[in-house]
Design a protein around this motif. Structure first.
Motif, PDB file in Angstrom:
ATOM      1  N   SER A  17       0.844  -1.195   0.000  1.00 13.12           N
ATOM      2  CA  SER A  17       0.000   0.000   0.000  1.00 13.12           C
ATOM      3  C   SER A  17       0.880   1.246   0.000  1.00 13.12           C
ATOM      4  CB  SER A  17      -0.952   0.017   1.199  1.00 13.12           C
ATOM      5  OG  SER A  17      -0.250   0.249   2.383  1.00 13.12           O
ATOM      6  N   SER A  18       0.370   2.292  -0.637  1.00 15.76           N
ATOM      7  CA  SER A  18       1.089   3.559  -0.679  1.00 15.76           C
ATOM      8  C   SER A  18       0.089   4.692  -0.496  1.00 15.76           C
ATOM      9  CB  SER A  18       1.836   3.721  -2.010  1.00 15.76           C
ATOM     10  OG  SER A  18       0.920   3.751  -3.083  1.00 15.76           O
ATOM     11  N   GLU A  19       0.582   5.811   0.007  1.00 19.35           N
ATOM     12  CA  GLU A  19      -0.262   6.989   0.195  1.00 19.35           C
ATOM     13  C   GLU A  19       0.128   8.039  -0.832  1.00 19.35           C
ATOM     14  OE1 GLU A  19      -1.588  10.215   3.636  1.00 19.35           O
ATOM     15  OE2 GLU A  19      -0.036   8.736   4.086  1.00 19.35           O
ATOM     16  N   GLU A  20      -0.874   8.576  -1.530  1.00 21.65           N
ATOM     17  CA  GLU A  20      -0.655   9.603  -2.541  1.00 21.65           C
ATOM     18  C   GLU A  20      -1.762  10.639  -2.450  1.00 21.65           C
ATOM     19  OE1 GLU A  20       0.017   8.023  -6.502  1.00 21.65           O
ATOM     20  OE2 GLU A  20       0.770   6.158  -5.640  1.00 21.65           O
ATOM     21  N   VAL A  21      -1.520  11.816  -3.007  1.00 16.01           N
ATOM     22  CA  VAL A  21      -2.541  12.859  -3.055  1.00 16.01           C
ATOM     23  C   VAL A  21      -3.502  12.558  -4.198  1.00 16.01           C
ATOM     24  CG1 VAL A  21      -2.953  15.329  -3.392  1.00 16.01           C
ATOM     25  CG2 VAL A  21      -0.974  14.558  -2.087  1.00 16.01           C
ATOM     26  N   HIS A  22      -4.799  12.774  -3.939  1.00 17.15           N
ATOM     27  CA  HIS A  22      -5.844  12.554  -4.939  1.00 17.15           C
ATOM     28  C   HIS A  22      -6.881  13.654  -4.769  1.00 17.15           C
ATOM     29  CE1 HIS A  22      -8.476  10.335  -7.639  1.00 17.15           C
ATOM     30  NE2 HIS A  22      -9.442  10.450  -6.752  1.00 17.15           N
ATOM     31  N   PHE A  23      -6.890  14.643  -5.668  1.00 19.93           N
ATOM     32  CA  PHE A  23      -7.824  15.768  -5.594  1.00 19.93           C
ATOM     33  C   PHE A  23      -7.834  16.402  -4.202  1.00 19.93           C
ATOM     34  CE2 PHE A  23      -9.600  13.187  -9.082  1.00 19.93           C
ATOM     35  CZ  PHE A  23      -9.565  14.132 -10.096  1.00 19.93           C
ATOM     36  N   GLU A  24      -6.660  16.765  -3.723  1.00 18.46           N
ATOM     37  CA  GLU A  24      -6.466  17.438  -2.433  1.00 18.46           C
ATOM     38  C   GLU A  24      -6.854  16.586  -1.228  1.00 18.46           C
ATOM     39  OE1 GLU A  24      -8.242  21.323  -2.571  1.00 18.46           O
ATOM     40  OE2 GLU A  24      -7.241  21.810  -4.444  1.00 18.46           O
ATOM     41  N   LYS A  25      -6.979  15.296  -1.422  1.00 17.11           N
ATOM     42  CA  LYS A  25      -7.246  14.359  -0.327  1.00 17.11           C
ATOM     43  C   LYS A  25      -6.155  13.305  -0.356  1.00 17.11           C
ATOM     44  CE  LYS A  25     -12.164  15.028  -0.644  1.00 17.11           C
ATOM     45  NZ  LYS A  25     -13.424  14.532  -1.096  1.00 17.11           N
ATOM     46  N   GLY A  26      -6.030  12.587   0.736  1.00 18.93           N
ATOM     47  CA  GLY A  26      -5.098  11.480   0.752  1.00 18.93           C
ATOM     48  C   GLY A  26      -5.748  10.258   0.128  1.00 18.93           C
ATOM     49  N   SER A  27      -4.989   9.496  -0.604  1.00 19.68           N
ATOM     50  CA  SER A  27      -5.513   8.243  -1.146  1.00 19.68           C
ATOM     51  C   SER A  27      -4.542   7.134  -0.802  1.00 19.68           C
ATOM     52  CB  SER A  27      -5.717   8.324  -2.659  1.00 19.68           C
ATOM     53  OG  SER A  27      -4.488   8.341  -3.345  1.00 19.68           O
ATOM     54  N   PHE A  28      -5.095   5.966  -0.594  1.00 19.04           N
ATOM     55  CA  PHE A  28      -4.306   4.786  -0.292  1.00 19.04           C
ATOM     56  C   PHE A  28      -4.521   3.813  -1.433  1.00 19.04           C
ATOM     57  CE2 PHE A  28      -4.669   7.103   3.496  1.00 19.04           C
ATOM     58  CZ  PHE A  28      -3.461   6.920   4.132  1.00 19.04           C
ATOM     59  N   ARG A  29      -3.410   3.348  -1.981  1.00 17.22           N
ATOM     60  CA  ARG A  29      -3.458   2.559  -3.209  1.00 17.22           C
ATOM     61  C   ARG A  29      -2.654   1.275  -3.059  1.00 17.22           C
ATOM     62  NH1 ARG A  29      -3.777   6.769  -7.840  1.00 17.22           N
ATOM     63  NH2 ARG A  29      -4.367   8.622  -6.691  1.00 17.22           N
ATOM     64  N   VAL A  30      -3.029   0.338  -3.900  1.00 16.74           N
ATOM     65  CA  VAL A  30      -2.243  -0.862  -4.065  1.00 16.74           C
ATOM     66  C   VAL A  30      -2.071  -1.039  -5.569  1.00 16.74           C
ATOM     67  CG1 VAL A  30      -4.280  -2.370  -3.894  1.00 16.74           C
ATOM     68  CG2 VAL A  30      -1.996  -3.318  -3.553  1.00 16.74           C
ATOM     69  N   ARG A  31      -0.827  -1.030  -5.995  1.00 15.22           N
ATOM     70  CA  ARG A  31      -0.479  -1.112  -7.420  1.00 15.22           C
ATOM     71  C   ARG A  31      -1.302  -0.120  -8.253  1.00 15.22           C
ATOM     72  NH1 ARG A  31       0.883  -7.496  -8.393  1.00 15.22           N
ATOM     73  NH2 ARG A  31       2.451  -7.592  -6.744  1.00 15.22           N
ATOM     74  N   LYS A  32      -1.305   1.123  -7.798  1.00 16.34           N
ATOM     75  CA  LYS A  32      -1.928   2.273  -8.467  1.00 16.34           C
ATOM     76  C   LYS A  32      -3.451   2.314  -8.386  1.00 16.34           C
ATOM     77  CE  LYS A  32       1.931   2.853 -11.622  1.00 16.34           C
ATOM     78  NZ  LYS A  32       2.369   3.048 -12.991  1.00 16.34           N
ATOM     79  N   LYS A  33      -4.085   1.325  -7.762  1.00 19.13           N
ATOM     80  CA  LYS A  33      -5.542   1.316  -7.632  1.00 19.13           C
ATOM     81  C   LYS A  33      -5.940   1.789  -6.236  1.00 19.13           C
ATOM     82  CE  LYS A  33      -6.441  -2.323 -10.960  1.00 19.13           C
ATOM     83  NZ  LYS A  33      -7.095  -3.623 -11.171  1.00 19.13           N
ATOM     84  N   ILE A  34      -6.876   2.727  -6.179  1.00 23.21           N
ATOM     85  CA  ILE A  34      -7.308   3.296  -4.903  1.00 23.21           C
ATOM     86  C   ILE A  34      -8.233   2.334  -4.174  1.00 23.21           C
ATOM     87  CG2 ILE A  34      -8.644   5.148  -3.823  1.00 23.21           C
ATOM     88  CD1 ILE A  34      -7.699   6.978  -6.104  1.00 23.21           C
ATOM     89  N   PHE A  35      -7.926   2.099  -2.888  1.00 22.23           N
ATOM     90  CA  PHE A  35      -8.841   1.330  -2.053  1.00 22.23           C
ATOM     91  C   PHE A  35      -9.431   2.181  -0.931  1.00 22.23           C
ATOM     92  CE2 PHE A  35      -4.683   0.451  -0.149  1.00 22.23           C
ATOM     93  CZ  PHE A  35      -4.917   0.513   1.219  1.00 22.23           C
ATOM     94  N   ALA A  36      -8.863   3.371  -0.685  1.00 19.99           N
ATOM     95  CA  ALA A  36      -9.423   4.279   0.321  1.00 19.99           C
ATOM     96  C   ALA A  36      -8.935   5.692   0.077  1.00 19.99           C
ATOM     97  CB  ALA A  36      -9.015   3.828   1.721  1.00 19.99           C
ATOM     98  N   THR A  37      -9.795   6.662   0.416  1.00 19.47           N
ATOM     99  CA  THR A  37      -9.389   8.062   0.408  1.00 19.47           C
ATOM    100  C   THR A  37      -9.692   8.644   1.780  1.00 19.47           C
ATOM    101  OG1 THR A  37     -11.508   8.888  -0.421  1.00 19.47           O
ATOM    102  CG2 THR A  37      -9.813   8.357  -2.068  1.00 19.47           C
ATOM    103  N   LEU A  38      -8.988   9.724   2.110  1.00 16.23           N
ATOM    104  CA  LEU A  38      -9.136  10.364   3.412  1.00 16.23           C
ATOM    105  C   LEU A  38      -9.334  11.857   3.227  1.00 16.23           C
ATOM    106  CD1 LEU A  38      -8.879  10.519   6.536  1.00 16.23           C
ATOM    107  CD2 LEU A  38      -6.400  10.690   6.194  1.00 16.23           C
ATOM    108  N   ASP A  39     -10.435  12.368   3.780  1.00 18.93           N
ATOM    109  CA  ASP A  39     -10.687  13.804   3.831  1.00 18.93           C
ATOM    110  C   ASP A  39     -10.458  14.221   5.282  1.00 18.93           C
ATOM    111  OD1 ASP A  39     -11.784  16.383   4.062  1.00 18.93           O
ATOM    112  OD2 ASP A  39     -13.229  15.994   2.464  1.00 18.93           O
ATOM    113  N   GLU A  40      -9.283  14.770   5.550  1.00 21.06           N
ATOM    114  CA  GLU A  40      -8.918  15.115   6.932  1.00 21.06           C
ATOM    115  C   GLU A  40      -9.817  16.199   7.512  1.00 21.06           C
ATOM    116  OE1 GLU A  40      -4.807  15.489   8.039  1.00 21.06           O
ATOM    117  OE2 GLU A  40      -4.185  14.184   6.383  1.00 21.06           O
ATOM    118  N   LYS A  41     -10.219  17.173   6.697  1.00 20.84           N
ATOM    119  CA  LYS A  41     -11.065  18.267   7.194  1.00 20.84           C
ATOM    120  C   LYS A  41     -12.422  17.746   7.671  1.00 20.84           C
ATOM    121  CE  LYS A  41      -8.927  21.821   4.359  1.00 20.84           C
ATOM    122  NZ  LYS A  41      -9.073  22.716   3.218  1.00 20.84           N
ATOM    123  N   LYS A  42     -13.016  16.857   6.891  1.00 20.51           N
ATOM    124  CA  LYS A  42     -14.332  16.308   7.247  1.00 20.51           C
ATOM    125  C   LYS A  42     -14.233  15.099   8.169  1.00 20.51           C
ATOM    126  CE  LYS A  42     -16.773  17.689   3.051  1.00 20.51           C
ATOM    127  NZ  LYS A  42     -17.543  17.190   1.889  1.00 20.51           N
TER     128      LYS A  42
END
Length: 111
Positions: A17-42
């Motif tokens: 798994s890796s963490e990357e930015v996705h439309f100003e949110k955090g995204s967690f991916r496995v082999r470039k596919k997103i399995f979760a995103t994080l909106d820290e503000k909300k």
């Protein structure tokens, strides 16, 4: 209640798994596919679930788990409210999402 850091540690604990930015949110991916995103503000996480898993989690508590509005929600994308979710339930949802997205060779390692 689960903190932002706890979520990041849980999501980052899966193989490759890796963490990357996705439309100003955090995204967690496995082999470039997103399995979760994080909106820290909300303080919200969005995970991809199968239709069956989505219905089970949402039936458990509709204030903690609910489909994303519109077409994405119909495809299994599900909101999780971090301030209301218990750690065990969050881990179950992240694991289900990871296993849905990850290649079988990786998902079998955590089942």
């Amino acid at each position: 209640m689960v903190t932002i850091e706890e979520f990041k540690n849980l999501a980052g604990s899966f193989p490759e798994s890796s963490e990357e930015v996705h439309f100003e949110k955090g995204s967690f991916r496995v082999r470039k596919k997103i399995f979760a995103t994080l909106d820290e503000k909300k303080r919200q996480v969005v995970v991809k679930l199968s239709e069956i898993d989505q219905s089970v989690f949402c039936a458990f508590d509709g204030t903690v788990f609910y489909p994303v509005k519109g077409a994405w929600g119909k495809k299994g994308w599900t909101v999780i409210e971090l301030q209301n979710v218990k750690r065990d339930m969050l881990m179950d949802a992240i694991k289900a999402s990871y296993c849905l997205v990850a290649p079988k060779s990786l998902s079998v390692k955590i089942q």
